[in-house]
Design a protein around this motif. Structure first.
Motif, mmCIF file in Angstrom:
data_model
loop_
_atom_site.group_PDB
_atom_site.id
_atom_site.type_symbol
_atom_site.label_atom_id
_atom_site.label_comp_id
_atom_site.label_asym_id
_atom_site.label_seq_id
_atom_site.Cartn_x
_atom_site.Cartn_y
_atom_site.Cartn_z
ATOM 1 N N UNK A 114 -1.837 -1.000 -7.561
ATOM 2 C CA UNK A 114 -2.310 -1.564 -6.306
ATOM 3 C C UNK A 114 -2.479 -3.155 -6.637
ATOM 4 N N UNK A 115 -2.894 -3.571 -7.424
ATOM 5 C CA UNK A 115 -3.348 -5.123 -7.709
ATOM 6 C C UNK A 115 -1.933 -5.599 -8.084
ATOM 7 N N UNK A 116 -0.979 -5.055 -8.799
ATOM 8 C CA UNK A 116 0.110 -5.677 -8.987
ATOM 9 C C UNK A 116 0.914 -5.702 -7.627
ATOM 10 N N UNK A 137 -0.790 5.486 -2.077
ATOM 11 C CA UNK A 137 -1.287 6.258 -0.888
ATOM 12 C C UNK A 137 -0.833 7.753 -0.740
ATOM 13 N N UNK A 138 0.552 8.128 -0.854
ATOM 14 C CA UNK A 138 0.915 9.356 -0.731
ATOM 15 C C UNK A 138 0.601 10.214 -2.124
ATOM 16 N N UNK A 144 -6.016 14.774 4.907
ATOM 17 C CA UNK A 144 -4.878 16.075 5.409
ATOM 18 C C UNK A 144 -3.879 15.296 6.538
ATOM 19 N N UNK A 145 -4.321 14.322 7.086
ATOM 20 C CA UNK A 145 -3.343 13.755 8.171
ATOM 21 C C UNK A 145 -2.133 12.949 7.548
ATOM 22 N N UNK A 146 -2.677 12.076 6.652
ATOM 23 C CA UNK A 146 -1.390 11.293 5.736
ATOM 24 C C UNK A 146 -1.021 12.393 5.074
ATOM 25 N N UNK A 153 6.666 9.203 4.651
ATOM 26 C CA UNK A 153 6.047 8.260 3.933
ATOM 27 C C UNK A 153 6.694 7.787 2.690
ATOM 28 N N UNK A 154 6.872 8.746 1.830
ATOM 29 C CA UNK A 154 7.700 8.574 0.624
ATOM 30 C C UNK A 154 9.126 7.976 0.926
#
Length: 167
Positions: A114-116, A137-138, A144-146, A153-154
């Motif tokens: 994330x920081x990268x 995130x995935x 459950x919605x994500x 998303x992937x």
């Protein structure tokens, strides 16, 4: 009688955690002077400098902690702290090296990723930054919605322009 370093270090950590970083810093700087080769003391000293927004002063303590050898959990966090601090200071090339090394050593550590990604955005590579953040995130969400849209998303992480006309 002088407290043993472990007790003094624990007291400094408690002071930082209890919202007294100035007092923690005083104690940690005294410990660093007394035990300059101790990587845990160096790590905690770097951390308190970051809390106090004294990033430039945190850098040498992070470097000493990393060079001194830390247990894996603290090493991951020290590498993340150093990379993040360098990013804040605008030293993006150095930050990129730290994040790359951190991810070589700890490839599954999502906070480093994330920081990268934030660094990549700052460096103008927002496309890859967004893709990295979508992947994290995935991989990590319990929402459950994500999760319901995880495959989509992937897929978008691999091709952010999917379904959009290309210029």
């Amino acid at each position: 009688m002088t407290e043993v370093p472990e007790a003094r270090l624990s007291r400094a950590v408690r002071l930082r955690e209890d919202g007294e970083p100035v007092r923690a810093r005083e104690l940690l700087l005294a410990l660093r002077a007394e035990f300059p080769a101790d990587p845990l003391i160096a790590y905690q000293t770097a951390w308190v400098h970051d809390v106090l927004e004294l990033e430039e002063e945190a850098v040498p303590h992070y470097r000493a902690a990393i060079a001194g050898g830390l247990p894996d959990e603290q090493m991951r966090d020290a590498m993340l702290g150093l990379g993040s601090t360098l990013r804040v200071l605008g030293r993006d090339d150095e930050a990129a090296e730290v994040f790359a090394e951190g991810l070589r050593r700890f490839p599954g550590h999502r906070p480093l990723r994330v920081f990268q990604a934030m660094l990549r955005h700052n460096a103008g590579d927002s496309r890859e930054a967004v893709a990295d953040l979508l992947r994290v995130l995935v991989e990590s969400t319990g929402d459950p919605d994500i999760r319901q849209y995880g495959r989509a998303i992937s897929a978008y992480a691999e091709d952010l322009d999917r379904g959009r006309p290309h210029p």
